[in-house]
Write an enzyme that holds these catalytic residues in place. Structure first.
Site, PDB file in Angstrom:
ATOM      1  N   ASP A  35       4.298 -19.192 129.865  1.00  0.00           N
ATOM      2  CA  ASP A  35       4.829 -17.867 130.178  1.00  0.00           C
ATOM      3  C   ASP A  35       6.288 -17.958 130.598  1.00  0.00           C
ATOM      4  O   ASP A  35       7.109 -17.107 130.250  1.00  0.00           O
ATOM      5  CB  ASP A  35       4.028 -17.221 131.322  1.00  0.00           C
ATOM      6  N   TYR A  38       8.496 -18.314 127.654  1.00  0.00           N
ATOM      7  CA  TYR A  38       8.575 -17.027 126.952  1.00  0.00           C
ATOM      8  C   TYR A  38       9.570 -16.109 127.666  1.00  0.00           C
ATOM      9  O   TYR A  38      10.451 -15.516 127.050  1.00  0.00           O
ATOM     10  CB  TYR A  38       7.182 -16.371 126.887  1.00  0.00           C
ATOM     11  N   SER A  84     -13.818  10.524 108.312  1.00  0.00           N
ATOM     12  CA  SER A  84     -14.781  10.162 109.323  1.00  0.00           C
ATOM     13  C   SER A  84     -15.848   9.279 108.653  1.00  0.00           C
ATOM     14  O   SER A  84     -15.685   8.904 107.496  1.00  0.00           O
ATOM     15  CB  SER A  84     -15.348  11.477 109.828  1.00  0.00           C
ATOM     16  N   GLU A 115     -19.028  -4.697 110.073  1.00  0.00           N
ATOM     17  CA  GLU A 115     -18.091  -4.815 111.189  1.00  0.00           C
ATOM     18  C   GLU A 115     -18.559  -3.955 112.354  1.00  0.00           C
ATOM     19  O   GLU A 115     -19.301  -3.006 112.161  1.00  0.00           O
ATOM     20  CB  GLU A 115     -16.680  -4.404 110.746  1.00  0.00           C
ATOM     21  N   LYS A 117     -18.494  -1.063 115.206  1.00  0.00           N
ATOM     22  CA  LYS A 117     -17.855   0.256 115.292  1.00  0.00           C
ATOM     23  C   LYS A 117     -17.288   0.401 116.696  1.00  0.00           C
ATOM     24  O   LYS A 117     -18.024   0.639 117.660  1.00  0.00           O
ATOM     25  CB  LYS A 117     -18.867   1.366 115.004  1.00  0.00           C
ATOM     26  N   ASP A 119     -15.464   1.877 119.902  1.00  0.00           N
ATOM     27  CA  ASP A 119     -15.470   3.212 120.468  1.00  0.00           C
ATOM     28  C   ASP A 119     -14.109   3.502 121.089  1.00  0.00           C
ATOM     29  O   ASP A 119     -13.899   3.330 122.280  1.00  0.00           O
ATOM     30  CB  ASP A 119     -16.575   3.312 121.513  1.00  0.00           C
ATOM     31  N   ARG A 138      -5.214  10.438 114.376  1.00  0.00           N
ATOM     32  CA  ARG A 138      -5.944  10.986 113.252  1.00  0.00           C
ATOM     33  C   ARG A 138      -5.796  12.511 113.189  1.00  0.00           C
ATOM     34  O   ARG A 138      -5.719  13.100 112.119  1.00  0.00           O
ATOM     35  CB  ARG A 138      -7.407  10.590 113.419  1.00  0.00           C
ATOM     36  N   TYR A 227      -9.072  -1.816 110.724  1.00  0.00           N
ATOM     37  CA  TYR A 227     -10.277  -1.848 109.902  1.00  0.00           C
ATOM     38  C   TYR A 227     -10.066  -1.301 108.491  1.00  0.00           C
ATOM     39  O   TYR A 227     -11.015  -1.102 107.750  1.00  0.00           O
ATOM     40  CB  TYR A 227     -11.443  -1.134 110.577  1.00  0.00           C
ATOM     41  N   LYS A 292     -19.662  -1.207 104.812  1.00  0.00           N
ATOM     42  CA  LYS A 292     -18.835  -0.638 103.739  1.00  0.00           C
ATOM     43  C   LYS A 292     -19.086  -1.429 102.467  1.00  0.00           C
ATOM     44  O   LYS A 292     -19.155  -2.661 102.523  1.00  0.00           O
ATOM     45  CB  LYS A 292     -17.347  -0.758 104.106  1.00  0.00           C
ATOM     46  N   LYS A 316     -25.633   3.706 113.926  1.00  0.00           N
ATOM     47  CA  LYS A 316     -25.406   3.881 115.357  1.00  0.00           C
ATOM     48  C   LYS A 316     -26.502   3.210 116.173  1.00  0.00           C
ATOM     49  O   LYS A 316     -27.655   3.153 115.747  1.00  0.00           O
ATOM     50  CB  LYS A 316     -25.397   5.373 115.691  1.00  0.00           C
ATOM     51  N   CYS A 410     -30.787  40.005 133.675  1.00  0.00           N
ATOM     52  CA  CYS A 410     -29.631  39.135 133.478  1.00  0.00           C
ATOM     53  C   CYS A 410     -29.073  38.728 134.846  1.00  0.00           C
ATOM     54  O   CYS A 410     -28.810  39.600 135.677  1.00  0.00           O
ATOM     55  CB  CYS A 410     -28.569  39.873 132.669  1.00  0.00           C
ATOM     56  N   CYS A 413     -25.368  40.536 135.179  1.00  0.00           N
ATOM     57  CA  CYS A 413     -25.137  41.979 135.292  1.00  0.00           C
ATOM     58  C   CYS A 413     -26.386  42.764 135.684  1.00  0.00           C
ATOM     59  O   CYS A 413     -26.314  43.966 135.900  1.00  0.00           O
ATOM     60  CB  CYS A 413     -24.562  42.525 133.984  1.00  0.00           C
ATOM     61  N   CYS A 428     -29.677  39.160 127.192  1.00  0.00           N
ATOM     62  CA  CYS A 428     -29.304  40.215 128.126  1.00  0.00           C
ATOM     63  C   CYS A 428     -29.011  41.454 127.289  1.00  0.00           C
ATOM     64  O   CYS A 428     -28.336  41.370 126.267  1.00  0.00           O
ATOM     65  CB  CYS A 428     -28.060  39.791 128.900  1.00  0.00           C
ATOM     66  N   CYS A 434     -21.841  43.635 130.370  1.00  0.00           N
ATOM     67  CA  CYS A 434     -22.105  42.386 131.096  1.00  0.00           C
ATOM     68  C   CYS A 434     -20.832  41.534 131.136  1.00  0.00           C
ATOM     69  O   CYS A 434     -20.314  41.137 130.099  1.00  0.00           O
ATOM     70  CB  CYS A 434     -23.230  41.625 130.407  1.00  0.00           C
TER      71      CYS A 434
HETATM   72  S1  IVH Z   1     -13.776   3.143 108.802  1.00  0.00           S
HETATM   73  C1  IVH Z   1     -12.667   5.770 105.559  1.00  0.00           C
HETATM   74  N1  IVH Z   1     -14.418   1.178 110.448  1.00  0.00           N
HETATM   75  O1  IVH Z   1     -15.171   5.648 113.682  1.00  0.00           O
HETATM   76  C2  IVH Z   1     -13.420   5.166 106.672  1.00  0.00           C
HETATM   77  N2  IVH Z   1     -14.063   3.326 111.371  1.00  0.00           N
HETATM   78  O2  IVH Z   1     -16.888   7.862 113.026  1.00  0.00           O
HETATM   79  C3  IVH Z   1     -12.999   5.631 108.008  1.00  0.00           C
HETATM   80  N3  IVH Z   1     -14.298   3.453 113.794  1.00  0.00           N
HETATM   81  O3  IVH Z   1     -12.569   7.775 112.698  1.00  0.00           O
HETATM   82  C4  IVH Z   1     -13.264   4.789 109.139  1.00  0.00           C
HETATM   83  N4  IVH Z   1     -14.743   1.321 114.112  1.00  0.00           N
HETATM   84  O4  IVH Z   1     -12.074   5.976 114.464  1.00  0.00           O
HETATM   85  C5  IVH Z   1     -14.118   2.475 110.329  1.00  0.00           C
HETATM   86  N5  IVH Z   1     -14.949  -0.627 111.790  1.00  0.00           N
HETATM   87  C6  IVH Z   1     -14.646   0.650 111.666  1.00  0.00           C
HETATM   88  C7  IVH Z   1     -14.587   1.498 112.792  1.00  0.00           C
HETATM   89  C8  IVH Z   1     -14.299   2.854 112.590  1.00  0.00           C
HETATM   90  C9  IVH Z   1     -14.564   2.492 114.696  1.00  0.00           C
HETATM   91  C10 IVH Z   1     -14.076   4.881 114.093  1.00  0.00           C
HETATM   92  C11 IVH Z   1     -12.881   5.496 113.423  1.00  0.00           C
HETATM   93  C12 IVH Z   1     -13.416   6.666 112.651  1.00  0.00           C
HETATM   94  C13 IVH Z   1     -14.719   6.918 113.324  1.00  0.00           C
HETATM   95  C14 IVH Z   1     -15.694   7.601 112.401  1.00  0.00           C
END
Ligand code: IVH
Length: 670
Positions: A35, A38, A84, A115, A117, A119, A138, A227, A292, A316, A410, A413, A428, A434
């Protein structure tokens, strides 16, 4: 005085070295130097920059601490829409996704990229010749906010890419998040400074990205994983998704280390099971895993739906459940008078948020679950879904716990409540007498998709009604700056802004106006349809039930609601007062005489203008805009990366237009 060439050279050297060390430290977790070493390099660069400010460029490693604060965020139109993901909540939904993919690709087994997901929040990074030039949220998928200054403060995001074969334009997409360790740090900071602590890592990340002062963002422990990609020109990446991510990683972008290519549904299941076990040990929150289709040519074959790619799915994790206690059951009164019982709960942390109440929907639902005040209950919350009471822990019920009954009057009212035959909802009967219904009606009127009155939020509407400054929506247009400024937490300036926003909301469209009236059963699409069919509010107000029922998509129930609404003298008066207050819209031609009447359009792919804008243009000429292609479709308008709808149009012989051709068609008609 400008810097001599030797200083320029040394500064470039320092840039490169510092970017490299930064990458080794933050992304690779494998530093090459201490460090202190750096810091010494950084100080050397800082002293050059202090002496010769011309050396300070946006991608200098000294600039991570944050530039000057902004007044507001600019808008960024995404060149390729940010979509999404479709969800699979259970294994059978994952299986049907896989079956559909196999069927469409005419194969028995598909290779998937698997991969986690994350949050957090989706962001897009734009690199031009390897330099980070822009970052955006987004937003609604078509337009996001420019958060370049804030993203530059993330140590794991390279300001400059390194390596071979970097495309001239490279848009990278990924998730910004805060790790558990980072979140703990924030909680400690909040406690030490007596500030309100963030509720969960995701909200903390969202709040941090939305800071107008990047110096504040710089202090937040934000991280990112990439991603995917958006627009790419002047270079190519790879033939698979995992190959693409490998390239991104080669260029120093942060990519999660355990992204795998797996074989078929069994491979997906193994990965999911593994992550379900791993989940609690990961250093950050994930709410599922994403699969995917790995081959990009196969992705292209599958295309997109309106909201999400057809080649990907988020599996999920099951909803989280926690036990807590019902402290009370309140009744909320909605816009249409619906009485909704809501359980007030002893605070509980579930599914990433602190929950203090949960809807019990209606009388039947309460009876079915038999929720009583004082009960111990299991509360469930998954993803962004609102929390709900899953069941009562009956063994723990107190003897005297009384059954809950819906009130006869209600609670706001005092009017009688009614429950129509065959309906689950208790209402109501007070109508706009109301105060609760009045407040909700006004909130609806002001909302973004209705009259879009900026700055008129829920709290303010409640204050205005409680202070009897307004009785109905038409009173809004008579409000003065002084009246508004006298309310809680309002100042002269915000009051003046609101009056200005009210002023500009006066000009609207007939469709929006009809929607804003809040007629039962009349959503945005139906309002638009009514506007097109009748062309004016006057003819809609006097329409009889037979005429209404002949309109395609309007059934007898909604037709009756419309009749009832306009049959009410009070509603006719309010409409009259709104017109007098100057609410107006451009004339709408009657659908039957409109040039695109009875023509159906489907829009697909990324357009250069917001999709809603083109849709409104087409609808204004009487066209119907639909979400799916069939034999009845007249035109399919294709943008970039159109996908399966385009293929279907070709297969069915439907006329295909690009955006320019569509605009030409429109121009020829007006
Ligand atoms: S792919 C065209 N990959 O989840 C495909 N999304 O529910 C679009 N997210 O808006 C997203 N991890 O913010 C992709 N490994 C991952 C992800 C991911 C988290 C989020 C992303 C997206 C949302 C959709």
């Amino acid at each position: 005085m400008s810097a001599p060439e030797s200083v320029h050279r040394r500064a470039r050297e320092l840039h490169e070295q510092l970017h490299e060390h930064n990458y080794r430290y933050y992304t690779k977790d494998d530093p090459l130097i201490s460090d202190a070493e750096y810091d010494e390099l950084l100080r050397e660069l800082q002293s050059f920059e202090a002496q010769y400010p011309e050396l300070i460029t946006a991608d200098s490693p000294t600039q991570r601490v944050g530039a000057a604060p902004l007044k507001g965020f600019g808008e960024v139109r995404h060149a390729v829409r940010m979509l999404s993901l479709a969800n699979a909540m259970a294994d059978d939904e994952l299986a049907s996704f896989d079956q559909r993919v196999c069927r469409e690709l005419e194969t028995d087994e598909v290779e998937y990229a698997a991969e986690p997901k994350l949050d957090g929040l989706a962001v897009s990074l734009l690199y031009q010749d390897g330099r980070l030039v822009r970052a955006a949220t987004r937003g609604d998928g078509e337009t996001g906010e420019d958060i370049t200054q804030n993203i530059r403060t993330l140590n794991s995001v390279p300001l400059m890419l390194a390596g071979k074969g970097i495309p001239a334009t490279l848009e990278v997409r990924g998730e910004v998040y805060i790790s558990h360790a980072g979140f703990k740090e924030l909680l400690q900071q909040a406690e030490a400074s007596g500030k309100k602590p963030p509720v969960n890592p995701r909200n903390a990340a969202a709040g941090s990205l939305r800071q107008l002062d990047p110096a504040i963002t710089a202090q937040r422990p934000l991280e990112m994983f990439c991603y995917g990609i958006g627009k790419v020109t002047g270079g190519s990446l790879a033939a698979t998704h995992t190959g693409t991510l490998d390239r991104l990683e080669d260029w120093r972008l942060p990519v999660y280390g355990d992204i795998e290519s797996v074989a078929g549904i069994d491979g997906c299941r193994d990965y999911f099971n593994r992550y379900e076990q791993l989940r609690d040990d990961l250093p950050f929150d994930i709410d599922g895993v994403v699969f995917k289709v790995n081959r990009l040519d196969q992705q292209e074959r599958m295309g997109f739906t309106q909201r999400a790619p057809s080649w990907a799915i988020a599996r999920k994790f099951p909803a989280e459940e926690r036990e807590t206690m019902v402290l009370g059951i309140d009744i909320q009164v909605g816009r249409t008078g619906a009485l909704t019982p809501v359980a007030r709960l002893k605070q509980v942390f579930v599914g990433g948020v602190t929950v203090t109440n949960a809807t019990l929907h209606n009388e039947d639902e309460i009876r079915r679950k038999d929720v009583r005040v004082g009960d111990h209950v299991i509360v469930r919350r998954a993803g962004d879904v609102i929390p709900e009471v899953a069941r009562v822990v009956i063994e723990k019920r107190n003897r005297g716990a009384a059954k809950f009954h819906m009130p006869m009057h209600c609670p706001v009212c005092g009017s009688q409540v009614t429950r129509a035959e065959g309906e689950a909802v208790t209402r109501c009967s007070g109508g706009l007498f109301c105060p609760a219904q009045r407040k909700e009606a006004i909130k609806h009127f002001a909302s973004r998709r209705a009259m879009d009155i900026e700055g008129l939020g829920d709290k303010l509407v409640e204050q205005l009604v409680d202070a009897t400054l307004i009785d109905d929506v038409s009173d809004l247009y008579r409000l003065t700056v002084d009246e508004i400024a006298g309310l809680d937490r309002m100042a002269e300036k915000s009051a003046a802004n609101l009056v200005a926003a009210l002023g500009s909301s006066r000009t609207t469209t007939l469709g929006r106006f009809v929607f804003s009236l809040g007629i039962r059963g009349v959503g945005e699409a139906t309002a638009q349809l009514l506007a097109q069919e009748f062309g004016g509010i006057e003819s809609l107000m006097v329409a009889d039930i037979e005429t209404l029922e002949t309109i395609h998509d309007i059934g007898p129930v909604v037709a009756q609601h419309i009749i009832d609404f306009f049959g009410e003298q009070h509603n006719r008066d309010v409409i009259g007062k709104l017109r007098e207050a100057g609410v107006s819209w451009p004339a709408v031609e009657n659908r039957r005489t409109q040039p695109l009447a009875d023509k159906t359009f489907v829009l697909t792919g990324a357009l250069s203008m917001p999709r809603t804008e083109l849709k409104e243009k087409l609808q204004a000429l009487g066209a119907k805009v639909s979400g799916s292609v069939s034999k009845k479709t007249d035109y399919v308008v294709v943008g970039e990366n159109p996908g399966s709808k385009h293929d279907k149009a070709l297969k069915l012989g439907v006329t295909v237009l690009d955006e320019a051709e569509c605009l030409e068609l429109i121009a020829g008609m007006i």
